[in-house]
Design a protein around this motif. Structure first.
Motif, PDB file in Angstrom:
ATOM      1  N   PHE A  63       0.822  -1.209   0.000  1.00  0.00           N
ATOM      2  CA  PHE A  63       0.000   0.000   0.000  1.00  0.00           C
ATOM      3  C   PHE A  63       0.856   1.258   0.000  1.00  0.00           C
ATOM      4  N   ASN A  64       2.025   1.189   0.619  1.00  0.00           N
ATOM      5  CA  ASN A  64       3.036   2.244   0.537  1.00  0.00           C
ATOM      6  C   ASN A  64       2.536   3.593   1.046  1.00  0.00           C
ATOM      7  N   ASP A  90      -9.047  -7.529   5.360  1.00  0.00           N
ATOM      8  CA  ASP A  90      -9.838  -7.284   4.149  1.00  0.00           C
ATOM      9  C   ASP A  90     -11.026  -6.387   4.468  1.00  0.00           C
ATOM     10  N   ASP A  91     -11.740  -6.702   5.536  1.00  0.00           N
ATOM     11  CA  ASP A  91     -12.904  -5.899   5.930  1.00  0.00           C
ATOM     12  C   ASP A  91     -12.506  -4.454   6.233  1.00  0.00           C
ATOM     13  N   PHE A  92     -11.395  -4.306   6.955  1.00  0.00           N
ATOM     14  CA  PHE A  92     -10.931  -2.957   7.297  1.00  0.00           C
ATOM     15  C   PHE A  92     -10.607  -2.156   6.032  1.00  0.00           C
ATOM     16  N   LEU A  93      -9.854  -2.752   5.103  1.00  0.00           N
ATOM     17  CA  LEU A  93      -9.452  -2.043   3.884  1.00  0.00           C
ATOM     18  C   LEU A  93     -10.650  -1.743   2.992  1.00  0.00           C
ATOM     19  N   THR A  94     -11.633  -2.648   2.981  1.00  0.00           N
ATOM     20  CA  THR A  94     -12.855  -2.404   2.215  1.00  0.00           C
ATOM     21  C   THR A  94     -13.584  -1.178   2.736  1.00  0.00           C
ATOM     22  N   ARG A  95     -13.654  -1.039   4.052  1.00  0.00           N
ATOM     23  CA  ARG A  95     -14.305   0.126   4.636  1.00  0.00           C
ATOM     24  C   ARG A  95     -13.488   1.390   4.389  1.00  0.00           C
ATOM     25  N   ARG A  96     -12.188   1.295   4.582  1.00  0.00           N
ATOM     26  CA  ARG A  96     -11.353   2.495   4.489  1.00  0.00           C
ATOM     27  C   ARG A  96     -11.311   3.056   3.074  1.00  0.00           C
ATOM     28  N   ARG A  97     -11.313   2.212   2.072  1.00  0.00           N
ATOM     29  CA  ARG A  97     -11.193   2.718   0.706  1.00  0.00           C
ATOM     30  C   ARG A  97     -12.423   3.531   0.296  1.00  0.00           C
ATOM     31  N   ASN A  98     -13.496   3.441   1.064  1.00  0.00           N
ATOM     32  CA  ASN A  98     -14.688   4.250   0.788  1.00  0.00           C
ATOM     33  C   ASN A  98     -14.542   5.686   1.273  1.00  0.00           C
ATOM     34  N   THR A  99     -13.563   5.914   2.132  1.00  0.00           N
ATOM     35  CA  THR A  99     -13.394   7.252   2.699  1.00  0.00           C
ATOM     36  C   THR A  99     -12.013   7.862   2.458  1.00  0.00           C
ATOM     37  N   ALA A 100     -11.046   7.023   2.080  1.00  0.00           N
ATOM     38  CA  ALA A 100      -9.688   7.525   1.885  1.00  0.00           C
ATOM     39  C   ALA A 100      -8.939   6.608   0.927  1.00  0.00           C
ATOM     40  N   PRO A 101      -7.952   7.129   0.205  1.00  0.00           N
ATOM     41  CA  PRO A 101      -7.138   6.246  -0.649  1.00  0.00           C
ATOM     42  C   PRO A 101      -6.327   5.297   0.225  1.00  0.00           C
ATOM     43  N   TYR A 103      -3.964   3.084  -1.360  1.00  0.00           N
ATOM     44  CA  TYR A 103      -2.717   2.861  -2.083  1.00  0.00           C
ATOM     45  C   TYR A 103      -2.013   4.190  -2.348  1.00  0.00           C
ATOM     46  N   SER A 104      -0.686   4.158  -2.342  1.00  0.00           N
ATOM     47  CA  SER A 104       0.103   5.308  -2.762  1.00  0.00           C
ATOM     48  C   SER A 104       0.084   5.404  -4.288  1.00  0.00           C
ATOM     49  N   ALA A 105       0.294   6.616  -4.784  1.00  0.00           N
ATOM     50  CA  ALA A 105       0.388   6.810  -6.231  1.00  0.00           C
ATOM     51  C   ALA A 105       1.815   6.626  -6.739  1.00  0.00           C
ATOM     52  N   ALA A 106       2.735   6.251  -5.845  1.00  0.00           N
ATOM     53  CA  ALA A 106       4.137   6.153  -6.233  1.00  0.00           C
ATOM     54  C   ALA A 106       4.383   5.030  -7.236  1.00  0.00           C
ATOM     55  N   TYR A 107       3.674   3.901  -7.068  1.00  0.00           N
ATOM     56  CA  TYR A 107       3.848   2.762  -7.969  1.00  0.00           C
ATOM     57  C   TYR A 107       2.514   2.442  -8.622  1.00  0.00           C
ATOM     58  N   ILE A 108       2.587   1.899  -9.834  1.00  0.00           N
ATOM     59  CA  ILE A 108       1.396   1.360 -10.480  1.00  0.00           C
ATOM     60  C   ILE A 108       1.197  -0.059  -9.955  1.00  0.00           C
ATOM     61  N   MET A 109       0.088  -0.275  -9.247  1.00  0.00           N
ATOM     62  CA  MET A 109      -0.182  -1.571  -8.625  1.00  0.00           C
ATOM     63  C   MET A 109      -1.219  -2.334  -9.442  1.00  0.00           C
ATOM     64  N   PRO A 110      -0.787  -3.321 -10.225  1.00  0.00           N
ATOM     65  CA  PRO A 110      -1.733  -4.054 -11.069  1.00  0.00           C
ATOM     66  C   PRO A 110      -2.679  -4.920 -10.262  1.00  0.00           C
ATOM     67  N   SER A 111      -3.866  -5.140 -10.822  1.00  0.00           N
ATOM     68  CA  SER A 111      -4.869  -5.979 -10.160  1.00  0.00           C
ATOM     69  C   SER A 111      -4.735  -7.445 -10.540  1.00  0.00           C
ATOM     70  N   HIS A 120      -7.110  -4.917  -3.222  1.00  0.00           N
ATOM     71  CA  HIS A 120      -6.492  -5.144  -1.914  1.00  0.00           C
ATOM     72  C   HIS A 120      -6.685  -6.590  -1.452  1.00  0.00           C
ATOM     73  N   ARG A 121      -7.798  -7.205  -1.827  1.00  0.00           N
ATOM     74  CA  ARG A 121      -8.014  -8.607  -1.459  1.00  0.00           C
ATOM     75  C   ARG A 121      -7.052  -9.518  -2.211  1.00  0.00           C
ATOM     76  N   MET A 122      -6.806  -9.188  -3.484  1.00  0.00           N
ATOM     77  CA  MET A 122      -5.826  -9.955  -4.261  1.00  0.00           C
ATOM     78  C   MET A 122      -4.444  -9.859  -3.626  1.00  0.00           C
ATOM     79  N   HIS A 123      -4.081  -8.669  -3.145  1.00  0.00           N
ATOM     80  CA  HIS A 123      -2.762  -8.507  -2.531  1.00  0.00           C
ATOM     81  C   HIS A 123      -2.671  -9.234  -1.186  1.00  0.00           C
ATOM     82  N   LEU A 124      -3.742  -9.235  -0.432  1.00  0.00           N
ATOM     83  CA  LEU A 124      -3.733  -9.982   0.826  1.00  0.00           C
ATOM     84  C   LEU A 124      -3.574 -11.476   0.563  1.00  0.00           C
ATOM     85  N   ARG A 125      -4.237 -11.989  -0.451  1.00  0.00           N
ATOM     86  CA  ARG A 125      -4.092 -13.399  -0.800  1.00  0.00           C
ATOM     87  C   ARG A 125      -2.674 -13.703  -1.281  1.00  0.00           C
TER      88      ARG A 125
END
Length: 329
Positions: A63-64, A90-101, A103-111, A120-125
């Protein structure tokens, strides 16, 4: 500019309007704000297991973002590999992404190709699978930074640039202790910077050109009479030069718009705004720099109280003097 900020000097820290107006990374990757947070995290708990050290490092770097990490720790506690709750994360990140970014914009993070699940779920797995496969133990046995990179590169969605960046991040920790001199991967920004610096690099690959630049640094600083400030005795490493080429790519969009590169980009998106005083830097203890930092700050403490004396030590110009060859100027 970094040294002036570290000494608590007031703005402006440079006479260059481009450098004072836009956001650039530090000349040394390890001195950047996010890298500093990671390094402190890696050595804050000397009792952390190998798997926990890997989990914290990669989870932070995926997430950087410092604010994402701090919010995650506040909600779930400091991650421990043996009992990490991926579902709760996963639950925490799902909630947080609704109110704040998240991931950093420093790197392109492919899905990932054809991925239908949240990124974020793919990265956790991915992190879970890395741990299940015993990757931390395999990394601990690697013989070089290139070898560590090759292990990381084999995992899905980790392209050459990301795999290299993660290899460097893990190498800041006690998990690996490889030399950085001989291996580097050039990212898109560095490729653009190289194209702006050189009409041709002959038969050298981009990575070989970066290593060549690293090896030539002292001779070129002398040739151009540039009193470059090293990192308290540690010279630029290939990963630093790779980053600097990215900054050349950015800087020239404004300072030298006629110099065309590969990307075609014409502006710098992020403006610079100081976020307060810089904390005392902390580097991997295996580098042997932290005592030098303490000595340097102590030596300049009195000068920092007298701005005229400080300006004499660090004159405001396009280049300045600072720590050199382990010294404390």
């Amino acid at each position: 500019m970094y040294l002036r900020r570290l000494l608590g000097m007031p703005q402006p820290w440079s006479s260059d309007p481009v450098l004072t107006s836009y956001r650039f990374t530090n000349a040394f990757r390890a001195a950047d704000r996010v890298s500093q947070h990671l390094i402190r995290l890696a050595y804050a708990d000397r009792e952390a297991s190998r798997d926990t050290l890997f989990l914290r490092t990669i989870l932070f770097k995926v997430f950087n973002r410092i604010d994402t990490w701090q919010a995650l720790v506040q909600s779930l506690g400091l991650p421990v590999a043996e009992r990490f709750d991926y579902v709760a994360c996963d639950d925490f990140l799902t909630r947080r992404r609704n109110t704040a970014p998240i991931y950093s914009a420093a790197y392109i993070m492919p899905s990932g190709p054809g991925s239908r699940i949240p990124k974020h779920r793919m990265h956790l797995r991915l992190i879970r699978d890395m741990l299940a496969d015993g990757l931390p133990a395999k990394l601990e046995e690697t013989r070089s930074l290139r070898h560590a990179y090759q292990l990381l590169r084999a995992w899905p969605t980790l392209g050459p640039f990301l795999a290299f960046q993660y290899a460097v991040d893990l190498n800041y920790t006690s998990l690996t202790s490889h030399l950085e001199q001989d291996f580097v991967v050039a990212g898109p920004g560095a490729l653009d910077g190289l194209a702006k610096c050189f009409e041709s690099t002959g038969e050298l690959t981009p990575a070989e050109t970066i290593v060549w630049l690293t090896e030539r640094q002292d001779a070129e600083f002398q040739r151009y009479e540039l009193p470059f400030s090293d990192l308290w005795g540690r010279p630029l490493q290939p990963v630093d030069v790779q980053n600097l080429l990215c900054e050349v790519s950015k800087y020239t969009r404004v300072a030298h718009p006629s110099v065309k590169g590969l990307s075609g980009r014409t502006r710098i998106k992020q403006r610079f705004a100081a976020a307060g005083p810089l904390p005392k830097p902390y580097f991997p203890p295996k580098w042997g720099l932290n005592r030098r930092v303490d000595d340097w700050l102590r030596e300049h403490a009195a000068m920092n109280e007298r701005s005229q004396a400080t300006q004499a030590v660090l004159p405001l110009a396009d280049s300045d003097s600072g720590p050199r060859n382990g010294g404390h100027d």
